[in-house]
Design an enzyme around this catalytic site. Structure first.
Site: not given
Ligand code: PEP
Ligand code: MG
Length: 542
Positions: A188, A427, A451, A498
């Site tokens: 992140h 995910e 994920d 996303c």
């Molecule tokens: C993902 O897992 O692709 C997602 C958009 O959520 P995060 O990256 O915040 O886990």
């Molecule tokens: Mg995620």
């Protein structure tokens, strides 16, 4: 001139002074001093500087998140004026003839323990604040830089590692780039760098020795150049100008529709982590927000954000987006997104542990507070909600039941709310396989490829050693995306992506041909993706 290489997070160039940031958690040595009066004066100076920093942070937060979000910095400044805390520190310095940083660190620890043991929950929560405040003063006394305080001039930040909670608190206007020794390209922290649209390198073996020196970050090649020779500097300045020219060219795509040559409209949205990021969404002309990572509201704070604080944040985003879609992802805390006040146990496999919807369906009060804030804000714009880390129909039904209860409550209280579309993140491989069933439950799917890739390939996205085999283009991942789109459409859902893969320009056409309805990407990727959408003809076979 020295050159170092690492993994690039964003393909851009940065040129500027480097600044080393070290965390305050290092050991503070106890030293006896011959002149306690001088030590007291050092303490006083550091304390005043800390108060000054906190006032600055208060003003900044006030602009970015409003009064309630900023209040914490006021509380911290007040703690530094507290007589008990100050007497204890001063007394230790004088009676034990010891260095100021040690006296502050020990007093901070003692006070923090005392607060943690109190009955009152509010007082317990102050334990983390005391620690934070003491750490700030210790950092000043040791000459360490605070991640939030980057100085006057924009800098290239050098650090051993950066947690998402540290990155989110940085003053983005003072950050040219960051370079860390540790960290994975799919973490992140890396995602935040992309949202901030600043070049970042990870896995670069660098440290304190670079502090104060001139540096170039080349995101294209993944290199950091320290003390560049004049002709190298000149080359990079020219490259950077070219980069600017290309960016300006893309500006001509603003206010243009996201429609393919054969007329298919695509929802081209952007991802955000804070209210402040909304400015980037508008500047890059995205048609909505496809992922508001709401947990960053929690990461910025040292206690649970209240319903009112969250409501103000969601309302501000909804109003700014003026009727365009804003999809708020409910709390996805856990794994690499940790906050002390949740008191989560240490786990061997946090990515597969107690996180996201699992916490929300377990600690229902936290979930209810967030849903109330989201629903209240829905009266001020076009808000949708989506639930992360779903693995079963049961979870979706429970989450929706909570949302329905919140609607009932608001109705009974006469509090207005709007129509809130319900969605889930896809995910986990489990969600992919049962996406036909899940499609019966919701209005939309948003595929979280970050994920989904880690769980499909059994590769921890935090493990930097596996970055080279974390292959988001793996056929298994692409087939899953196709399956989700097909099942979603059959069940009457619209389907988006996303995760970071949504911004991968080499796959945009592939996704469009699979029938994707929405792409939600980091704000800086909106215009490049718009260009591809507008140049694609789905009417022709490939
Ligand atoms: C993902 O897992 O692709 C997602 C958009 O959520 P995060 O990256 O915040 O886990
Ligand atoms: Mg995620």
């Amino acid at each position: 001139m020295e050159t170092y290489t690492g993994k690039s997070i964003l393909k851009r160039i940065a040129i500027g002074k480097m600044r080393f940031y070290s965390k305050g958690e290092q050991m503070v040595q106890r030293r006896t001093v011959s002149d306690p009066e001088a030590e007291l004066a050092r303490y006083e100076e550091a304390r005043e500087k800390a108060v000054c920093q906190l006032h600055g942070l208060y003003e900044k937060a006030l602009k970015e998140v409003g009064e309630t979000g900023a209040a914490i910095f006021d509380v911290h400044a007040m703690m530094l004026e507290d007589d008990d805390l100050n007497d204890s520190i001063r007394n230790m310095i004088q009676s034990q003839k010891i260095n100021a940083e040690y006296a502050v660190a020990v007093t901070g620890d003692n006070f923090s323990k005392m607060f943690a043991e109190m009955e009152d929950e509010y007082m317990q929560a102050r334990a983390a604040d005391i620690k934070d405040v003491a750490e700030r003063v210790v950092n000043i006394l040791c000459g360490r830089h605070d991640a939030g305080d980057l100085g006057e001039e924009p800098v290239i930040l050098i650090a051993r590692d950066l947690a998402p909670s540290e990155t989110v608190q940085m003053d983005k206007s003072k950050l040219l780039a960051f370079v860390t020794e540790l960290g994975s390209a799919n973490s992140h922290t890396a995602i935040l760098a992309r949202t901030m649209n600043i070049p970042a390198l990870m896995g670069v073996p660098v440290g304190e020795e670079l502090d104060g020196r001139m540096g170039i970050v080349d995101g294209e090649t993944g290199t950091l150049i320290a003390d560049p020779e004049p002709q190298v500097l000149k080359q990079y300045e020219e490259k950077k100008q070219e980069e600017e020219r290309q960016r300006e060219l893309l500006q001509t795509l603003k206010n243009k529709e996201d429609v393919t040559l054969d007329g298919k409209h695509i929802r081209l949205y952007a991802n955000i982590g804070s209210v402040g990021d909304t400015a980037k969404v508008l500047a890059n002309d995205a048609d909505g927000i496809g992922l508001f990572r709401s947990e960053f509201l929690y990461l910025e704070k040292s206690d649970y954000p209240t319903e009112e604080e969250q409501f103000q944040a969601y309302k501000a985003v909804a109003e700014t987006m003026a009727g365009k879609k804003v999809i708020i992802r409910t709390l996805d805390i856990g794994a690499d997104k940790q906050v002390d006040y949740f008191h989560l146990d240490r786990e061997d496999n946090p990515a597969m542990g107690y996180r996201a919807i699992r916490i929300c369906l377990d600690r229902k009060e936290i979930f209810r507070t967030q849903l109330r804030a989201i629903y209240r804000a829905s009266a001020y714009g076009n808000i949708a909600v989506m639930y992360p880390m779903i693995i079963s129909v049961k979870e979706v039904r429970e989450a929706k039941a909570m949302a329905a209860r919140v609607e009932e409550e608001l109705k009974a209280q006469g509090i207005p709310f709007g129509q809130v579309e319900q969605g889930i993140m896809i995910e986990t491989p489990a969600a992919v396989i049962i996406s036909d069933l899940l499609a019966q439950e919701v209005d939309f799917f948003s595929i979280g490829t970050n994920d989904l890739t880690q769980y499909t390939l059994a590769i921890d996205r935090q493990n930097a050693r596996l970055d080279n085999i974390y292959d988001a283009h793996h056929p298994a991942v692409l087939r899953m995306i196709r399956t989700v789109i097909e099942n979603g459409h059959q069940g009457g859902c619209w389907v988006g992506i996303c995760g970071e893969l949504g911004a991968d320009q080499s796959l945009t056409e592939t996704f469009l041909r699979m029938g994707i309805d929405e792409l939600s990407v980091t704000p800086a990727a909106v215009l490049p993706i718009r260009k591809i959408i507008r140049e694609t003809d789905l009417g022709t076979e490939k």
